[in-house]
Structure formats: C-alpha cells, structure tokens
Design a protein around this motif. Structure first.
Motif, short mmCIF file in Angstrom:
data_model
loop_
_atom_site.label_atom_id
_atom_site.label_comp_id
_atom_site.label_asym_id
_atom_site.label_seq_id
_atom_site.Cartn_x
_atom_site.Cartn_y
_atom_site.Cartn_z
N MET A 139 0.89 -1.25 0.07
CA MET A 139 0.15 -0.06 0.01
C MET A 139 0.98 1.28 0.06
SD MET A 139 -3.16 -0.70 2.60
CE MET A 139 -4.50 -1.99 2.30
N ARG A 140 0.34 2.35 -0.61
CA ARG A 140 0.94 3.54 -0.69
C ARG A 140 0.71 4.20 0.65
NH1 ARG A 140 -1.99 6.45 -3.32
NH2 ARG A 140 -0.55 8.27 -4.09
N GLU A 173 -0.89 6.82 1.88
CA GLU A 173 -2.37 7.19 2.13
C GLU A 173 -3.15 5.99 2.13
OE1 GLU A 173 -3.61 10.03 -0.94
OE2 GLU A 173 -1.96 11.32 -0.71
N GLU A 174 -2.90 5.17 1.52
CA GLU A 174 -3.61 3.76 1.79
C GLU A 174 -3.52 3.12 3.16
OE1 GLU A 174 -2.81 1.23 -1.63
OE2 GLU A 174 -2.67 2.98 -2.96
N ARG A 175 -2.24 3.33 3.36
CA ARG A 175 -1.97 2.48 4.57
C ARG A 175 -2.37 3.57 5.93
NH1 ARG A 175 4.75 1.71 4.39
NH2 ARG A 175 4.83 0.87 2.46
N ALA A 212 -6.01 2.62 6.04
CA ALA A 212 -6.36 1.13 6.53
C ALA A 212 -6.19 1.34 8.15
CB ALA A 212 -5.61 0.33 5.97
N LEU A 236 -10.57 4.36 -0.72
CA LEU A 236 -8.96 4.80 -0.85
C LEU A 236 -8.37 3.41 -1.00
CD1 LEU A 236 -7.87 7.75 1.23
CD2 LEU A 236 -7.63 7.35 -1.29
N ILE A 237 -8.76 2.54 -0.12
CA ILE A 237 -8.01 0.94 -0.23
C ILE A 237 -8.49 0.19 -1.19
CG2 ILE A 237 -7.90 -0.89 1.54
CD1 ILE A 237 -8.54 0.83 3.68
N HIS A 238 -9.71 0.14 -1.65
CA HIS A 238 -10.22 -0.82 -2.64
C HIS A 238 -9.96 -0.28 -4.10
CE1 HIS A 238 -11.64 -3.33 0.45
NE2 HIS A 238 -12.59 -2.37 1.02
N PRO A 286 -7.51 2.34 -5.07
CA PRO A 286 -6.23 3.34 -5.00
C PRO A 286 -6.14 4.13 -6.00
CG PRO A 286 -5.29 1.20 -5.28
CD PRO A 286 -6.85 1.12 -5.12
#
Length: 248
Positions: free
Chosen positions: A162-163, A165-167, A170, A240-242, A244
């Motif tokens: 994950m990037r 922002e994704e981290r 999450a 954002l996670i699903h 990105p």
C-alpha cells in the motif's frame, strides 16, 4: 528501579474475575458453559496498574504470563541497532499482551503504556494446567492467538503493498472497527499514540503521516483536533483502499 503495583485478587476486589468481567468476550471470546467460565476465575492471579510511558515488560524479560488489558492502551516496540524505535503494534482494552514470549520463554519486544492502564495477569503455567481440565479452553486460547496472527498478517499487507495514504486509511478503519467492538463510536475516537508512533508502525516518516492527515482533512474524509479523530466519510476511506489512485 520502578516497582510494579500489583493488586491481589480478593472477594472484595472490584469485578475483575473472568466470569464477572464485561470484557471476557473481547480478550478471551469463550463459547463455553457457565460452569466452565466460572473456572476461569482461577486464571487471574492479580491486577497490575501501569503508569503512562512505563513498561509492562521489556524485551529479554522471562516469559511468565500473558496479560488482558482491563483499561487503557499499550504499544509494543523493539529497538533497532541504531537506537531507533520500531513500533510493532498497538493494543487496547480487551486485547492481549505477552504472546510474543511463548516460543522462546523470553519476551521479544517491549510493552509500554500509552496512558495510565490496568491489566489482568494470567499465569501461563496456570493457563496450560487449566486447559487440560476445562473443555474448550485450549481451543479458545488458540483462537486468541490466531486473531493476533491475522492482525500481524494485515500489517505485513499494509507495509508490502500500500501507498502512504492507503496505509493511513487502513489504520484509521482498523481503529474504528476495534473501538466499535468495544461499544464505542465507529466515527469518533481518541488516538493515544503520537503521529511519529503511527509512522513507525506503518513504515512511514512523520512528515508523510502529517501530510496524509492534512490531505484527508482537506478532502473532507476526517476532522482532526490534536489526537481526537472524527471520520466524516468512512466510505471514502474504504474507497482509498479498494480503489487506490494510480502510483505517481
């Protein structure tokens, strides 16, 4: 050397025994008969209060017990060769600490209170002994260990794929779910850890964490007031996670 405040269990104690504790379904999610749960009272040898920023145990300490967090929150960390801290986890009320010591009989990390906290001390030898006579106890304890393994696997996924922002998205969603399991708001909560500690846990620099928080605010996903978080758009965080954005 800091003295550890330990309070023996007595009949006059506040409701701390497993059968009476409203956290039992969180820290030890038993699907057992009432009589079997009553036997679990034998597990809790003491309560221990830990002041903010003080250690519950240190890396290298002998492993003797596991700990159910009755109140408060902790972080676990290891010190790298260059002296830097690597945060390995955050634990809150109803969760377990100390499982890191089972395999080697020595704790492999430090456990430090993020606020004034209290734990129930569960002697591991007593747990093993009781597991032989209380049907289902060993199975339920294995479920607790499995839950920790799954959580660790989730962190590895964060760090590996994950990037930034994704981290962070999450992480906030995970905290939201854990607060919800404790009967608190899914959308509004207080983070006891610092942004630097969040960065260490997620494998991000402090500046990167701060920028991500600022961006989430600008985009109307969250509102932040110091350590107080309000999630304004939970679907946006999930998206954002699903889904990105492309890597730049």
């Amino acid at each position: 050397m800091q003295m550890k405040a330990t309070v023996p269990i007595t009949v006059a104690s506040l409701k701390v025994a497993c059968s009476q504790c409203n956290l039992v379904e969180l820290c030890l999610p038993f699907g057992m008969s009432e009589n079997e749960i009553d036997r679990l009272d034998e597990l809790v040898g003491a309560r221990r209060k830990i002041k903010r920023q003080h250690h519950l145990y240190r890396a290298g300490d002998p492993f003797e017990a596991i700990y159910a967090i009755r109140a408060g929150s902790f972080k676990t960390n290891v010190l790298l060769e260059d002296g830097r801290e690597q945060v390995t986890g955050f634990q809150m009320t109803g969760e377990m600490l100390g499982l890191d010591g089972i395999s080697t009989e020595l704790h492999s990390c430090n456990a430090i209170a993020l606020e004034d906290s209290e734990v129930c001390v569960i002697a591991y030898g007593k747990l093993e002994e009781l597991s032989r006579v209380v049907e289902g106890l060993q199975h339920q304890f294995h479920k607790v260990m499995s839950r920790e393994i799954v959580r660790d696997h989730g962190v590895m996924t964060l760090l590996g794929s994950m990037r930034a922002e994704e981290r962070l998205a999450a992480f906030l969603l995970n905290m939201s779910q854990r607060f919800t399991a404790r009967g608190f708001s899914a959308a509004e909560f207080h983070l006891r850890m610092t942004r630097e500690e969040i960065g260490s846990y997620l494998g991000l620099k402090l500046e990167t964490v701060s920028r991500a928080f600022s961006k989430f605010q600008e985009e109307g996903l969250i509102a932040v007031q110091q350590k107080h978080i309000r999630i304004l758009n939970i679907c946006g965080l999930k998206k954002l996670i699903h889904h990105p954005s492309p890597r730049g």
